[in-house]
Write an enzyme that holds these catalytic residues in place. Structure first.
Site, PDB file in Angstrom:
ATOM      1  N   LYS A 497       1.132  -1.138  -0.102  1.00  0.00           N
ATOM      2  CA  LYS A 497       0.030  -0.115  -0.121  1.00  0.00           C
ATOM      3  C   LYS A 497       0.776   1.178   0.067  1.00  0.00           C
ATOM      4  O   LYS A 497       1.973   1.109   0.103  1.00  0.00           O
ATOM      5  CB  LYS A 497      -0.973   0.007   1.103  1.00  0.00           C
ATOM      6  CG  LYS A 497      -0.322   0.095   2.503  1.00  0.00           C
ATOM      7  CD  LYS A 497      -1.114  -0.250   3.838  1.00  0.00           C
ATOM      8  CE  LYS A 497      -0.130  -0.350   5.025  1.00  0.00           C
ATOM      9  NZ  LYS A 497      -1.078   0.144   6.215  1.00  0.00           N
ATOM     10  N   ARG A 598      -9.857   0.815  16.032  1.00  0.00           N
ATOM     11  CA  ARG A 598      -9.734   1.628  14.653  1.00  0.00           C
ATOM     12  C   ARG A 598     -10.984   1.084  13.925  1.00  0.00           C
ATOM     13  O   ARG A 598     -12.129   1.301  14.237  1.00  0.00           O
ATOM     14  CB  ARG A 598      -8.459   1.514  14.087  1.00  0.00           C
ATOM     15  CG  ARG A 598      -8.161   2.596  12.982  1.00  0.00           C
ATOM     16  CD  ARG A 598      -6.565   2.678  12.583  1.00  0.00           C
ATOM     17  NE  ARG A 598      -6.048   1.431  12.022  1.00  0.00           N
ATOM     18  CZ  ARG A 598      -4.963   1.196  11.542  1.00  0.00           C
ATOM     19  NH1 ARG A 598      -3.949   2.249  11.655  1.00  0.00           N
ATOM     20  NH2 ARG A 598      -4.600  -0.230  10.877  1.00  0.00           N
ATOM     21  N   TYR A 726      15.062  31.879   2.336  1.00  0.00           N
ATOM     22  CA  TYR A 726      13.708  32.579   2.757  1.00  0.00           C
ATOM     23  C   TYR A 726      13.822  33.025   4.118  1.00  0.00           C
ATOM     24  O   TYR A 726      14.418  32.113   5.008  1.00  0.00           O
ATOM     25  CB  TYR A 726      12.504  31.756   2.461  1.00  0.00           C
ATOM     26  CG  TYR A 726      12.186  31.325   0.888  1.00  0.00           C
ATOM     27  CD1 TYR A 726      11.874  32.398   0.256  1.00  0.00           C
ATOM     28  CD2 TYR A 726      12.063  30.259   0.450  1.00  0.00           C
ATOM     29  CE1 TYR A 726      11.444  32.306  -1.036  1.00  0.00           C
ATOM     30  CE2 TYR A 726      11.866  29.956  -0.944  1.00  0.00           C
ATOM     31  CZ  TYR A 726      11.396  31.135  -1.603  1.00  0.00           C
ATOM     32  OH  TYR A 726      10.991  30.902  -3.063  1.00  0.00           O
ATOM     33  N   MET A 775      10.885  24.696  -1.327  1.00  0.00           N
ATOM     34  CA  MET A 775       9.817  23.752  -1.830  1.00  0.00           C
ATOM     35  C   MET A 775      10.791  22.738  -2.984  1.00  0.00           C
ATOM     36  O   MET A 775      10.533  21.434  -2.830  1.00  0.00           O
ATOM     37  CB  MET A 775       8.881  24.436  -2.758  1.00  0.00           C
ATOM     38  CG  MET A 775       8.204  23.481  -3.343  1.00  0.00           C
ATOM     39  SD  MET A 775       6.820  24.204  -4.561  1.00  0.00           S
ATOM     40  CE  MET A 775       5.757  25.078  -3.552  1.00  0.00           C
TER      41      MET A 775
END
Length: 831
Positions: A497, A598, A726, A775
């Site tokens: 998964k 859960r 930044y 980023m």
């Protein structure tokens, strides 16, 4: 020389076996040995050895091979299905591995040619391949494929010997005492190379001296042994054993007296100048490498060539032309939705066979193309060679051949599949229609001189310079580690998964399917659908089925987890609407609540659940399972045991209602080793496949699978009192040399790592991250003045654990792996 063909009857006599059944098959000629049922090429003249290991039993695949036409088998037990195989010949022996070794030892005894045997902790394969490069212009050489140096690999290597060979080069490796004597009897080297002694497999030996002595047993009957006189462990065991007085020693060294004395090793750009004295004569070579390991490997080759009487000038010329050895296959995303398999540093028949086997593991594409260069220095007749290659490609299901080189082009009529040929790589690059490659797997297999890296650059999907490397050998090793911990008969479900924990779903599923995983599990139906479209046939459980996904799951034979009555209602409604045949029920997996709080049915819901499951014949309960909350935490073991008992009690209420076998499973990766009493019928393996373990003992038995690397785009020197990045959040307090690295938070690098809290590695040294993480990039402080633009930057790998990186990021390895952006190129390696 003329070698008498082997028959089933003669093999039976050689390995002291008993021939059972197939009396008319005793005269069948044997040419090929098979130990892996998945690698059958031609059945008619193959002999299958049903080897038994901790993790597998070759006897399970006998009938499958019989159905494919194979008729000769070496077994340690006669199959129960023998009567269904009336034409099969079974050679019954006590131990099939021992029989394989005896047969190939006999085969070796039929040849009287020089045989070079190589052992040591490191460098065996490189030295073997370099010797082939250096000596093959003069001799027809047979050598071990890749790294075939084990108790199984050595026999398969030696079986390749044929009357045309003039020299053999075989490597041998051991992992525990008493193994080398068996390999010595098979290889019977006349010349030995003892590379070095390192730490590999230390855990199986009392000390380094014992390990050095065990490896020395390969050379008890050689005429001459080559080694470095500076290695005191090797020198010591030679003297202690007395072998130094029985065989000729031919040494090289820097410090201690040696036949070839190294005077200097001077790096010059991308090469190293080596100067030495041999027999009172000064000489030198230049090799196109600068690292210490390559220098040591080259010294062994230089010493060997001098021993064989080569002229120093010729040695110098050939050593300067040494090319890198690709130790692993690369799997990359290609243009037009293709998958590219790179194996372009050498090209010979055996390595082609290995590469084709890897190509055929990639089931995501039906079409398969091979781009193949001339096979150089094979020593074989050109017509016979390419006839055999054509037959191999046919047997492996290849749809298209693109040949590059004058020799293969001359023999193009031997290939009956879709085909096109070019005299050179340059001609290919100028005229090949790249658009003709679409939605297929492509193998690039070329000799070094053809520069297939240029073709790879043309065909691979363009991506930025940050790369996630996945070592498939380590994945399989980890899989086998956990298999070895299982109770007999326990099945294994692998979790793929979340994009295979960030490593790629179908690439991982392919290798798991090839290695006979029992089950796969995905989180959502669309993940399972993609695996089915990629050719994955292994059963797949969907752990979080959604309301609109049941039609797709039924259509693609996916098996939903059912954890609530709402999900059960939706599934039953879909079944009614779809009007499935009564003999095609939907397989489901029932999730129970045992303490995780859960998903899952609670104990008070079991009566109603059981009634509904029993009354609906279109539902087939495949498994009942639950999830442990803290299997990796020793302080919560009591709670884990309570969960296990609740699961045992609840699951019993369900499985007793049905006549068929229902699998039970509750353990995850950590639980497999810590709670063997709770293996039940199946376990679920997830992050453990990638080398992550909470227990230090387990961690020592696992290998790191995933590495994240980038490069330095630019280097700058900034003065003191200067802001970087930044928000001006980092101000230099002194002049700094900084590197800009193209990896940022959009790639999975947490912003928490900025301003000195995190670190990357350049040339093995820490480089702290300075300024805010951007980023698409970050900035690092460079402490090594030799670092250059384009140098590799390591985020995490074998030597820099992801656990440390996760700790610095204030998270866990799960989140690190799954958070790596899909824009980061995945490259899969298979050695």
């Amino acid at each position: 020389m003329q070698l008498k063909p082997y028959s089933v009857q003669s093999v039976c006599q050689i390995i002291n076996g008993k021939l059972v059944g197939g009396k008319l098959q005793g005269n069948r000629t044997i040419k090929d040995i098979l130990i892996d049922s998945r690698q059958l090429i031609t059945a008619e003249n193959s002999l299958f050895f049903a080897l038994i290991s901790i993790r597998n039993n070759g006897h399970k695949y006998i009938y499958e091979l019989y159905e494919k036409g194979l008729r000769a088998f070496v077994v340690s037990q006669i199959p129960a299905s023998k009567n269904q195989m009336p034409d099969a010949s079974f050679i019954l022996v006590k131990n099939t591995l021992t029989a394989l070794q005896h047969l190939t030892a006999f085969h070796r005894s039929q040849f009287d040619i020089p045989v070079i045997g190589i052992t040591g902790s490191n460098g065996k394969t490189i030295i073997k391949e370099w010797l082939f490069q250096l000596l093959s212009p003069d001799k027809n050489i047979v050598r071990s494929p890749k790294s075939y140096n084990s108790q199984i690999g050595v026999p398969l290597s030696v079986w390749q010997l044929n009357p045309s060979n003039e020299l053999a080069i075989f490597e041998a490796g051991i992992s525990e005492p008493d193994e080398m004597e068996k390999l010595q009897l098979i290889i019977r080297p006349t010349i030995g190379i003892y590379t070095n002694i390192g730490q590999a497999h230390d855990e199986n030996f009392i000390n380094t001296t014992q390990k050095a002595g065990e490896k020395l047993k390969l050379f008890t009957k050689v005429d001459t042994l080559i080694y470095c006189s500076d290695h005191i462990d090797i020198q010591g065991v030679l003297i202690k054993s007395g072998l130094n007085r029985q065989i000729k020693l031919h040494t090289w060294g820097r410090k201690n007296e040696a036949d070839l004395m190294i005077q200097s090793a001077t790096p010059t750009g991308n090469a190293t100048l080596l100067e030495a004295v041999y027999g009172g004569q000064s000489m030198s070579i230049t090799i196109p490498f600068t690292d210490d390991a390559s220098v040591e490997n080259a010294m062994h080759c230089w010493t060997m060539m001098l021993l064989l009487g080569y002229d120093p000038a010729l040695i110098s010329s050939r050593m300067a032309q040494l090319s890198p050895i690709a130790m692993r296959l690369e799997l990359k995303e290609g243009i037009n939705n293709c998958t590219i398999v790179n194996d372009f540093y050498n090209s010979d028949f055996n390595s082609l066979r290995i590469a084709l086997d890897f190509l055929n593991q990639q089931s995501q594409h039906r079409e398969k193309t091979v781009i193949l260069s001339d096979i150089l220095q094979s020593g074989r007749n050109e017509v016979d060679l390419y006839t055999d290659i054509s037959a191999l490609l046919d047997a492996k299901g290849i749809n298209r051949i693109v040949g590059i080189g004058q020799a293969i082009s001359r023999q193009q009529d031997k290939f009956q599949m879709s085909r096109e040929f070019y005299d050179s790589t340059e001609e290919f690059l100028s005229h090949f229609a790249v658009a003709s490659l679409s939605n297929q797997s492509v193998l690039l297999k070329g000799a070094r001189k053809f520069e297939f890296e240029r073709i790879s650059n043309l065909l691979q999907q363009k991506a930025h310079e940050t790369v996630l490397e996945i070592n498939l050998n380590h994945l399989v090793s980890n899989l086998n580690y956990f298999r070895s911990k299982l109770t007999a008969g326990t099945k294994l479900m692998a979790m793929v998964k979340a994009f295979g924990y960030g490593s790629g779903s179908f690439e991982i599923a392919n290798i798991l399917q090839f290695h006979h995983i029992d089950y796969l599990a995905v989180a959502y139906a669309d993940e399972g659908v993609e695996l089915r479209k990629a050719g994955i046939e292994t059963p797949i459980m969907v752990m979080s089925p959604e309301e609109n996904s049941f039609d797709a799951m039924i259509r693609h034979r996916l098996e939903p987890e059912v954890f609530s009555f709402r999900i059960l209602d939706l599934l039953e409604e879909t079944i009614r609407r779809t009007a499935l045949p009564s003999n095609k029920p939907v397989k489901i997996h029932i999730k129970l609540e045992t303490g995780m709080h859960r998903l899952g049915f609670c104990e008070h819901q079991l009566d109603e659940l059981s009634q509904r499951l029993v009354s609906n014949k279109m539902l087939f309960v495949q498994s009942v399972f639950s999830h442990l909350a803290a299997s990796d935490k020793a302080e919560h073991d009591t709670f884990t045991q309570e969960q296990t008992e609740i699961f045992r009690r609840m699951s019993e209420k369900i499985i007793q209602l049905f006549p068929h076998k229902i699998h039970r499973h509750i353990l995850n990766s950590a639980g497999i080793c810590r709670f063997p009493e709770a293996h039940f019928d199946m376990v679920r393996l997830g992050i453990g496949m990638y080398g992550i373990a909470a227990d230090s003992t387990d961690k020592a038995g696992l290998s790191s699978v995933i590495s994240l690397r980038s490069t330095i785009s630019q280097i700058k020197t900034v003065p003191a009192d200067t802001s970087i990045g930044y928000n001006r959040s980092f101000i230099t307090d002194k002049p700094l040399r900084i590197g800009i690295v193209p990896i940022g938070y959009a790639d999975g690098l947490s912003r928490k790592l900025g301003n000195g809290r995190g670190k990357l590695y350049v040339r093995g040294k820490e480089a702290r991250i300075i300024g805010d993480v951007c980023m698409d990039m970050c900035m690092i402080e460079l402490n090594d003045n030799e670092v250059s633009e384009g140098d590799i930057v390591t985020v995490f790998d074998d030597h820099h654990p992801v656990e440390t990186f996760a700790h610095d990021s204030e998270t866990i390895p799960y989140e690190i792996f799954t958070g790596i952006s899909r824009r980061v190129k995945r490259v899969y390696f298979y050695e």
